[in-house]
Design a protein around this motif. Structure first.
Motif, PDB file in Angstrom:
ATOM      1  N   LYS A 317       0.628  -1.446   0.096  1.00  0.00           N
ATOM      2  CA  LYS A 317      -0.300   0.077   0.016  1.00  0.00           C
ATOM      3  C   LYS A 317       0.966   1.022  -0.495  1.00  0.00           C
ATOM      4  O   LYS A 317       0.695   2.379  -1.006  1.00  0.00           O
ATOM      5  N   THR A 320       2.715   2.043  -3.631  1.00  0.00           N
ATOM      6  CA  THR A 320       1.166   2.519  -4.216  1.00  0.00           C
ATOM      7  C   THR A 320       1.151   3.519  -4.067  1.00  0.00           C
ATOM      8  O   THR A 320       0.805   4.427  -4.837  1.00  0.00           O
ATOM      9  N   PHE A 321       0.708   3.825  -2.988  1.00  0.00           N
ATOM     10  CA  PHE A 321      -0.097   5.465  -2.722  1.00  0.00           C
ATOM     11  C   PHE A 321       1.260   6.362  -2.949  1.00  0.00           C
ATOM     12  O   PHE A 321       1.060   7.779  -3.230  1.00  0.00           O
ATOM     13  N   LEU A 324       1.093   7.271  -6.473  1.00  0.00           N
ATOM     14  CA  LEU A 324       0.051   7.602  -6.981  1.00  0.00           C
ATOM     15  C   LEU A 324       0.373   9.190  -6.554  1.00  0.00           C
ATOM     16  O   LEU A 324      -0.051  10.055  -7.387  1.00  0.00           O
ATOM     17  N   VAL A 357      -8.145   9.560  -4.538  1.00  0.00           N
ATOM     18  CA  VAL A 357      -7.680   8.770  -4.578  1.00  0.00           C
ATOM     19  C   VAL A 357      -7.013   7.611  -3.609  1.00  0.00           C
ATOM     20  O   VAL A 357      -6.830   6.284  -3.624  1.00  0.00           O
ATOM     21  N   VAL A 358      -5.795   8.013  -2.551  1.00  0.00           N
ATOM     22  CA  VAL A 358      -5.501   7.268  -1.652  1.00  0.00           C
ATOM     23  C   VAL A 358      -6.234   7.055  -1.402  1.00  0.00           C
ATOM     24  O   VAL A 358      -5.992   5.432  -0.780  1.00  0.00           O
ATOM     25  N   ILE A 360      -9.669   5.784  -2.277  1.00  0.00           N
ATOM     26  CA  ILE A 360     -10.372   4.917  -3.233  1.00  0.00           C
ATOM     27  C   ILE A 360      -8.904   3.578  -3.528  1.00  0.00           C
ATOM     28  O   ILE A 360      -9.714   2.556  -3.230  1.00  0.00           O
ATOM     29  N   ALA A 361      -8.497   3.743  -3.908  1.00  0.00           N
ATOM     30  CA  ALA A 361      -6.476   2.637  -3.380  1.00  0.00           C
ATOM     31  C   ALA A 361      -7.062   1.628  -2.154  1.00  0.00           C
ATOM     32  O   ALA A 361      -6.578   0.788  -2.662  1.00  0.00           O
ATOM     33  N   ASP A 362      -6.979   2.229  -0.912  1.00  0.00           N
ATOM     34  CA  ASP A 362      -7.179   1.432   0.222  1.00  0.00           C
ATOM     35  C   ASP A 362      -8.224   0.829  -0.027  1.00  0.00           C
ATOM     36  O   ASP A 362      -8.522  -0.365   0.522  1.00  0.00           O
ATOM     37  N   ILE A 364      -9.337  -0.596  -2.532  1.00  0.00           N
ATOM     38  CA  ILE A 364      -9.821  -2.023  -3.603  1.00  0.00           C
ATOM     39  C   ILE A 364      -8.819  -2.520  -2.847  1.00  0.00           C
ATOM     40  O   ILE A 364      -9.250  -3.870  -2.914  1.00  0.00           O
ATOM     41  N   PHE A 365      -7.670  -2.161  -2.452  1.00  0.00           N
ATOM     42  CA  PHE A 365      -6.286  -3.098  -1.784  1.00  0.00           C
ATOM     43  C   PHE A 365      -7.711  -3.648  -0.721  1.00  0.00           C
ATOM     44  O   PHE A 365      -7.593  -4.709  -0.186  1.00  0.00           O
TER      45      PHE A 365
END
Length: 374
Positions: A317, A320-321, A324, A357-358, A360-362, A364-365
């Protein structure tokens, strides 16, 4: 015309301060550079003397351009003391009428809700197009980096790792300790009621290592380093440094974008580990104060309560963060227009979008690894 007298201004003080305007005040005579400079200087000198008597009776011929120059020198109103020939009265009367007319500004077109929605959709697609182009350029730059590592911008990479990583240790440590204390305190109150004191290790370990550690570090970095990256690129846009780099043949992506992305991709996992340690330390201190749990017992139970895969998920994470946040910050920085208002707006939008976006990405993870690590 050759036989026409050149336009002149003559100042006199007898019997009273006055300026005598004479000659042919026509456009082809006034358009000569030497005559224009001399007449403009004299009109500027006369403009600062409102008590002058203007004598226009010596003017042989006068057109609209000459009348306009005199009218502007008078401040767009007739002087209190003025003498002129009746034949010239019509020119100044028309100028006087025009000066009184107030031309309303055209009303801005009123956008309907459908038009506003369409503009927002087009803006979204424009952002996606620019972001995709930035991502593609990053891939090409990474391929060049792998092929020629000796020519890579190592100094820029090292400097960005220091600015985004090392200089963020203080704020991440402080926030991490405080979050650990708060979370431990709230959990201890409930666990003590049901006699589940030992489960505080599970709650703190899972929540911090898997979720709170990466999220806290990402939000702090987005607000601190992301805004700094956007502002830096925006200032370079305003001061035309980016244009100068392009003229000198220095690629923006390879020298500016790629080092920042790689730096955050390297620094974020390390910041996640640091934030996890600080948050767990704060929770451990609070657990000892509220539940009497020794730090040794807390550290002993932590590996049993939290499977190792959660640690690796947290590091993934973080990387990826970091990528991004860097891409979004560079995207908005390169879109800054050459004015200060756009710089402030772009920096604000960069931070807001990066944090969104962070999150949202979390999410998804969480969906992808919903069955792992429990």
């Amino acid at each position: 015309m050759p036989h026409e007298i050149a336009p002149t201004l003559q100042f006199t003080h007898q019997p009273q301060p006055a300026v005598i305007v004479a000659g042919a005040w026509l456009v082809h005579g006034l358009s000569r550079p030497a005559v224009m400079r001399e007449i403009s200087t004299q009109l500027q000198q006369a403009r600062n003397q409102p008590e002058l008597h203007w004598d226009l009776t010596q003017i042989s011929t006068l057109d609209h351009i000459g009348a306009q120059m005199l009218w502007r020198a008078w401040g767009k109103q007739r002087p209190s003391q003025l003498s002129m020939l009746p034949v010239h009265e019509g020119l100044f009367s028309r100028l006087e009428k025009v000066s009184r007319i107030v031309v309303p500004l055209p009303a801005k077109p009123r956008l309907t809700r459908t038009m506003q929605l369409g503009a927002q959709v087009l803006g979204l697609f424009n952002h996606l197009h620019s972001f995709t182009a930035l991502l593609g350029q990053l891939m090409l730059d990474l391929a060049r980096f792998v092929r020629h590592p000796m020519k890579a911008p190592w100094k820029e990479l090292s400097a960005n790792v220091y600015r985004t990583g090392a200089q963020a240790l203080g704020i991440t440590a402080l926030v991490g300790i405080l979050i650990g204390v708060v979370l431990s305190y709230l959990s201890a109150q409930q666990l003590r009621t049901f006699g589940g004191d030992l489960f505080i290790v599970n709650i703190l370990g899972m929540s911090i290592i898997r979720e709170l550690g990466p999220m806290l570090a990402a939000i702090l970095v987005a607000g601190r380093s992301g805004s700094a990256i956007t502002a830096q690129l925006g200032v370079m846009r305003v001061t035309e440094e980016l244009d100068a780099m392009r003229v000198m043949g220095i690629p923006h992506g390879y020298r500016l974008i790629m080092p920042k992305v790689l730096a955050l991709a390297l620094a974020m996992p390390l910041l996640v580990i640091w934030t996890d340690i600080m948050a767990l330390a704060g929770g451990m201190i609070s657990a000892q104060a509220l539940l009497g749990m020794s730090p040794e017992f807390f550290i002993y139970k932590l590996p049993e309560a939290v499977p190792l895969i959660n640690f690796w998920i947290g590091l993934a994470k973080g990387a990826t963060f970091g990528v991004l946040i860097a891409l979004i910050a560079c995207h908005y920085g390169l879109r800054i227009e050459p004015n200060t208002e756009s710089l402030g707006r772009g920096t604000t939008n960069s931070v807001v979008v990066a944090i969104t976006v962070v999150i949202i990405a979390d999410a998804i993870f969480a969906i992808i690894f919903s069955k792992a690590g429990y």
